[in-house]
Enzyme design. Structure first.
Site, PDB file in Angstrom:
ATOM      1  N   GLY A 512       0.837  -1.189   0.000  1.00 46.24           N
ATOM      2  CA  GLY A 512       0.000   0.000   0.000  1.00 46.24           C
ATOM      3  C   GLY A 512       0.871   1.238   0.000  1.00 46.24           C
ATOM      4  N   GLY A 515       0.769   8.473   3.506  1.00 47.57           N
ATOM      5  CA  GLY A 515       1.425   9.772   3.541  1.00 47.57           C
ATOM      6  C   GLY A 515       2.926   9.656   3.731  1.00 47.57           C
ATOM      7  CG  ASP A 630      -5.255  10.263  12.498  1.00 46.61           C
ATOM      8  OD1 ASP A 630      -6.455  10.502  12.271  1.00 46.61           O
ATOM      9  OD2 ASP A 630      -4.411  10.103  11.603  1.00 46.61           O
TER      10      ASP A 630
END
Length: 824
Positions: A512, A515, A630
């Site tokens: 994958g 960021g 987060d």
């Protein structure tokens, strides 16, 4: 005149009737039994504060009659007189016997069913009173002294100021005996008592065998029971009477609170708490296999996180019976390996000791049973143990002081945190071997944490190069705190090895891209599967997010946190090496129409509980309190057994103060839809911020829908808003994912939705803390309060709720508005 006399007579008659009625009402609620006033089966006496009653009752599905004391109603029974001599009918009567004892008589034949059995020939004028704390006290009228009381003759339950006690000199004790079953109050198999009075702890016995123990009390907690009820029972207190009786009691600082602590028929402790006479909390002290006394035998260490092979031997020890050990029969424990015998010897003249042994430390360990104690310093504790050839181990606690053991170490358990550092005596060569072979594993978190760790890797390489080529150590750029965390222990990987492991970072190996940059699957030379994160030059991840956190985060270690193995800084590359998660992230399963079918309710519930336990570790059990900031489905990774691992700690913050203390930030970072309103709007975050995010995540897991999937137009509701709307309409069952709905699990699913709504309430103070959430999830809190008004978001002009806003200013969140749904 006659008229006046006539009316006067009426006045006295009316006055007499009113007084008689008042006296009758008062008498029916008085608190005393005397020799002239008995208590029949259909009557009760009531404490002066009206909280407690004494009377006869029958358990559910039973016609037997028992005399008991209860709080508010019969279901909250705190004491039973004739638990092993029940009446078969309603012919019981409670009275003061001619010898001064309180007795239960069968009024038909006059036989004594139960008695206080106190030999007091001078107490013929005695009286029994039910006082405001729930204690039934038998007193001598003349001397006003207590002859007998129910608090010193308990059944299975304790209330505030009630004692569990023991006297070493006299052998007398106050212990508690469980019921046989919930509906059979007769004496059961389990007994709770106070033991090991030098460092007192509570034992639970099963038919005269030790079943469970708390570990010693250190003034704050029981060292062997990190899940004990200390968070809920204010005022645990150990004390000693003048006669040498040691006792433990508890109380509440808030007068409006009350609690019943009972020993259940299964041998666990259960607490029911009341506020203003209304029940609001019910929980039990859970027990796992490692909690059972001596599960792994002598010198065997139990670790529940290693299921199914929960028992292991310490370094220098091996199973006493390998065949039994292999079949998971661990009761015979471990013995020292051949050649690992202790070498402590006395010099012939006896003037000194030759110390040829050392200690290996085992952190976060339940102190073994049979501890001996001495009031010496930590250093003296060590030297005294080393000088005593019969001392096999020692531990130190600032409150208890020195604990040491001279016999086999029994009932050991490994905890994620808490416990003590247990120093076990071994031959010196074993310690040296351990030091020589020690490899360093730093536990850290995936995602944003990576950038700063890579900087540390580069810094470490630079230090080595500088020292080698200049002959001096470079200027120290690492902070004092980072030094203390021993960042030099971070393993470094060769670039060539990682290149070979990932097939030259071939696209077919890419797992994958985030960021931070692309993530590749790799297989090292020894066959170990790893995930390699390769920093992209265009990465938006900065070093600033990690500077204050890495020193502590790199030391985190928990089953539900992803594990960092090392890093690589070579050839201009910066890479992180993590444990490989074969099932990727939760969102890949949860929101995929085909993959979600593989997440049945059992798996989803395990994932929910695992995430909660990971957050609990961050908020409560790690060395410092850490707020993630987060939490979302894409940051929950799944291993081969679908065990959830929290990742991406780039936005995490280490905080001080209490759970509700808020911290302000000028940079609101995270993912909209998971942010609580006080953070999104004002930049205020606390532990309750993570609780809010967890609540959103929980609702996603139950519903199988993304929070952002509801943002179809300007007026559409978020998932939180939709769930709240269904709750108000009493149609919350329609929120459950059709792929997972099962009638047999419906109550569990609805319970999770309820917990989720409690977590996303608008005001932070109304949200439960994460420790309470965990207890709710494992059903230790049986009664859930109704959720209040929740906070949720209308999203405007946004395509997705998944984008992290790394530098959004707190005063520019104009695209987010809070909304409220009113009940119909």
């Amino acid at each position: 005149m006659a008229f006046l006399i006539h009316n006067t007579n009426h006045f006295f008659i009316i006055t007499f009737i009113i007084f008689s009625t008042f006296y009758s009402c008062y008498s029916s609620t008085n608190d005393t039994i005397t020799s002239s006033k008995s208590l029949k089966d259909n009557e009760t006496i009531t404490s002066n504060n009206t909280n407690f009653k004494l009377g006869f009752f029958s358990p559910l599905n039973s016609t037997n009659r028992y005399l008991g004391i209860w709080y508010i109603n019969e279901t909250n029974n705190i004491w039973i007189a004739n638990r092993d001599q029940p009446l078969k009918d309603s012919n019981g009567i409670v009275t003061i016997h001619k010898n001064g004892n309180l007795v239960i008589l069968n009024k038909e034949n006059g036989s004594i069913i139960w008695s206080t059995s106190i030999s007091s020939p001078n107490s013929i004028n005695s009286t029994a009173q039910l006082v405001d704390v729930g204690n039934l006290i038998l007193s001598d009228i003349n001397s006003r002294s207590t002859i007998w009381d129910s608090f010193t003759h308990p059944a299975d339950a304790a209330v505030p100021t009630m004692r569990i006690a023991s006297n070493k000199a006299t052998g007398k004790n106050i212990s508690f005996v469980s019921r046989k079953s919930e509906n059979d109050p007769s004496s059961g198999h389990y007994i709770g008592s106070l033991e090991r009075l030098d460092a007192p702890e509570v034992f639970i016995w099963y038919d005269k065998r030790i079943h469970w123990r708390t570990g010693p009390w250190n003034g704050t907690v029981f060292l062997g029971s990190p899940r004990m009820l200390t968070e809920y029972l204010a005022g645990w207190r150990f004390d000693q009477d003048k006669d040498g009786t040691t006792y433990l009691t508890y109380d509440f600082a808030v007068k409006a609170m009350f609690g019943i602590l009972s020993l259940t028929p299964n041998g666990t402790l259960k607490l029911v708490e009341f506020l203003n006479n209304k029940e609001f909390l019910s929980l039990t002290v859970s027990q796992n296999e490692c909690d059972f006394y001596g599960k792994c035998g002598p010198f065997g260490n139990c670790d529940i996180s290693s299921v199914p092979n929960i028992c292991s031997c310490f370094k220098g020890f091996e199973p006493k019976n390998l065949v039994e050990w292999s079949s998971r029969n661990w009761t015979n424990g471990c013995v020292r390996k051949e050649g690992m015998n202790l070498k402590c010897e006395m010099v012939k003249n006896g003037s000194s000791v030759v110390k040829q042994d050392k200690f290996l430390v085992h952190p976060n360990t339940k102190p073994p049973d049979f501890a001996e104690r001495s009031d010496v310093s930590r250093d003296k504790c060590r030297t005294d143990c080393l000088a005593n050839c019969s001392c096999l181990a020692y531990a130190y606690d600032p409150f208890i002081r020195c604990m040491y053991w001279s016999s086999e170490l029994i009932d050991l358990q490994k905890f994620p945190t808490s416990g003590v550092d247990l120093f076990i005596r071994v031959p010196a060569e074993l310690v040296e071997k351990e030091k020589g072979n020690k490899s360093f594993l730093i536990i850290a978190i995936a995602g944003g944490l990576g950038a700063f760790i890579l900087v540390i890797c580069a810094y470490l390489l630079w230090r080595k190069w500088s020292a080698r080529h200049t002959g001096r150590q470079p200027r120290n750029l690492i902070t004092k705190e980072q030094k203390e965390m021993k960042l030099d222990e971070l393993p470094l990987y060769d670039f060539v090895k990682l290149e070979n492991a990932t097939n030259s970072f071939h696209n077919s190996n890419m797992l994958g891209k985030g960021g931070f940059g692309p993530v590749y699957k790799g297989i090292l030379e020894d066959g170990q599967e790893v995930a390699v994160k390769r920093l992209s030059k265009s990465s938006g991840q900065g070093i600033e997010e990690f500077m204050n956190e890495v020193a502590v985060i790199s030391k985190l270690q928990h089953r539900n946190l992803v594990r960092l193995l090392g890093c690589c800084v070579e050839r201009g590359e910066q890479m992180l090496v993590y444990e490989f998660m074969p099932n990727k992230s939760l969102d890949a399963f949860l929101f995929d129409p085909l993959q979600k079918k593989n997440l049945d309710w059992r798996k989803r519930l395990n994932i929910i509980e695992g995430i909660a336990r990971g957050i609990l570790y961050l908020h409560r059990d790690s060395r410092l309190r850490i707020i993630h900031r987060d939490l979302k489905a894409s940051n929950i990774l799944l291993d081969g057994e679908m065990v959830p691992k929290i990742s991406d700690f780039g936005l995490a913050r280490i905080v001080k103060g209490g759970e509700d203390d808020e911290t302000n930030t000028n940079r609101v970072v995270g993912t909209y839809g998971y942010m609580p309103p006080e953070y999104a709007m004002e930049g205020l975050f606390s532990e309750k911020s993570d609780v809010y995010s967890f609540g959103v995540l929980l609702l996603e897991i139950v519903s199988g829908r993304r929070n952002s999937s509801f943002y179809h137009n300007e007026d559409s509701l978020s998932l939180v808003g939709f769930a709240w709307k269904l709750w108000l309409e009493e149609n919350i069952i329609s929120l459950i994912d059709r792929e997972v709905w099962d009638a047999s699990f419906e109550s569990s699913m609805l319970r999770c939705i309820h917990i989720g709504l409690l977590c996303v309430q608008e005001l932070p103070r109304d949200r439960p803390n994460i420790s309470t959430v965990v207890l709710m999830l494992i059903s230790e809190i049986t009664h859930l309060p109704p959720p209040g008004k929740v906070a949720f978001v209308h999203k405007k002009n946004s395509k997705s709720g998944e984008s992290s806003q790394k530098s959004q200013q707190s005063n520019s969140n104009n695209s987010v508005t809070l909304s409220e749904v009113q009940g119909r």
